[in-house]
Design an enzyme around this catalytic site. Sequence first.
Site, PDB file in Angstrom:
ATOM      1  CB  CYS A  54     -21.765  -8.259  -0.649  1.00  0.00           C
ATOM      2  SG  CYS A  54     -20.171  -8.229  -1.448  1.00  0.00           S
ATOM      3  CG  HIS A  73     -20.418  -5.684   3.402  1.00  0.00           C
ATOM      4  ND1 HIS A  73     -20.801  -6.984   3.646  1.00  0.00           N
ATOM      5  CD2 HIS A  73     -19.651  -5.724   2.294  1.00  0.00           C
ATOM      6  CE1 HIS A  73     -20.270  -7.776   2.738  1.00  0.00           C
ATOM      7  NE2 HIS A  73     -19.573  -7.031   1.902  1.00  0.00           N
ATOM      8  CD  GLU A 105     -22.805  -6.737   6.572  1.00  0.00           C
ATOM      9  OE1 GLU A 105     -23.528  -5.904   5.991  1.00  0.00           O
ATOM     10  OE2 GLU A 105     -22.150  -7.606   5.971  1.00  0.00           O
TER      11      GLU A 105
END
Length: 520
Positions: free
Chosen positions: A86, A176, A178
Amino acid sequence: MSLNNNLERILIIDFGSQFTQLIARRVRELGVFSEIVSHKRFNLKLGKNKTKGIILSGGPLNVYQSKKVKFNNEIFNWNVPILGICFGHQIISKQLGGKVKQAKQREFGLAKLKKLRNSKLINNFFIKDKAKKVWMSHADEVIKLAKGFKVVAKTDSSKFSIIENVSKKLYGIQFHPEVTHTEKGNIILKNFIFSICRIKKNWSSKNQKKILIQEVKRNVGNSKVICALSGGVDSSVVAKLIHNSIGKKLTCIFVNTGLLRKNEENQVIQTFKKKFKVNLIYVDAKKLFFNKLRNIKDPEKKRKIIGNLFIKIFEKYAKKNRNIKFLAQGTLYPDLIESKSVTGSQTSKIKSHHNVGGLPKKMKLKLIEPLKFLFKDEVRKLGLELKLSKNIVLRHPFPGPGLAIRIPGEIDENKVKILKEADDIFIKSLKENNLYKKIWQAYAALLPIKTVGVMGDNRTYEYICLLRAVTSQDGMTADFFDFSKDFMQLVSNRIINNIKGINRVVYDITSKPPSTIELE
Ligand code: XMP
């Protein structure tokens, strides 16, 4: 004490994203040590030879706010693979000559990622080249690639969703990986860590135990340690870890603040003194705590008072034992980050956790916090590895300030007594109904508001009991647990029928954010 010096790692440079910790956890779950450092604190001397890969986190800044963003292009010369996520993706592009601008439209939520070319980073990520759901959260976008970069994947609104410069080992992703919303995002992190950084697995509860025991021995030498034992998961694991490392040189102090759960003091004595034969000093400080907390309404004041009293008590006992140099605490990684960012990043302060923010400035003991790089689930695994009982290790978290922060406003002995009983009924009911393990944290709180009820033919005018039960991974975010009506009715009846002082039970249905898990 830090583990940094000994282990190869993935270094995460934090630009203030709320997901930075999650990245660190994901890397560790894959079996590799990861460490977070703020972009403000990062300097090039930071253990370069142990850093096998760097992840640049997301963050609330804009890459073109050059005064606020600290970034040293020298890391591009480290010849260590870098993955920007990001904001991290945008900063790589900006620093190397690409262009980043505010997007016409913010991209927030799920987006469909389409593969454009093969890359080590996306091995096994796309199945038969079908589009993948990924989670986006950005207002800026890369509009021109830096020299040498190629596009690996895109979405409808962002042309450069995954980019790479293979020869320079630089990778950028706009979404993202994660967060769990990104389908199989872990595969991307796994590819980065193992195929690109080529780091070997070095992180498991077994070797953590070994490393931590060595570290404690090395740090403490021949000195003595006092441990603040509360009976909760974290302090129990710390006490057992240190006991395993230095045996009788450890003295645990257990302070009965009067703010503990029902029968907690007996359990602690039973486990540590009787079973593990740990030196344990029992301090009955109930009166002292209640006196100091009388008429105190403000949550932060309560936390500070409790934190300071704890430390004073420890210091008093430390003085009696000349050789004591260290105070051991069960501080965890999230405690530090949420209270006063260890990394010095933008993550804002929400509450001062008593074991961090409440510390008096002139502490005379040195702190030893062996768990301060661990997340809760890692601490639990370590606890089991140290042979602590499941009953202790799988216990729901309990805050340092105890029941004081589960009674909003002023507290007194009577309110605490009522609350202990209500909490005990709730927790026992959860266990009986096989719900305890499904919940990350559950407790009863006492709302000091009286409302009218009717029992038998009589009017009652008593307190409200609030029940809270949440699911969570690490306490940073949480959802309320969805109980059946039957269970709620059972608990409500048990509480009202057995406890004088409560005539109404309510269930907290807020998640975190916007609420927090505790009430204060
Ligand atoms: P909040 O209320 O901030 O809680 O959403 C997140 C987690 O932290 C625990 N908590 C504390 N733990 N000292 C602690 O050791 C504290 O002062 C403290 N305050 C909150 C809380 O129980 C939850 O698990």
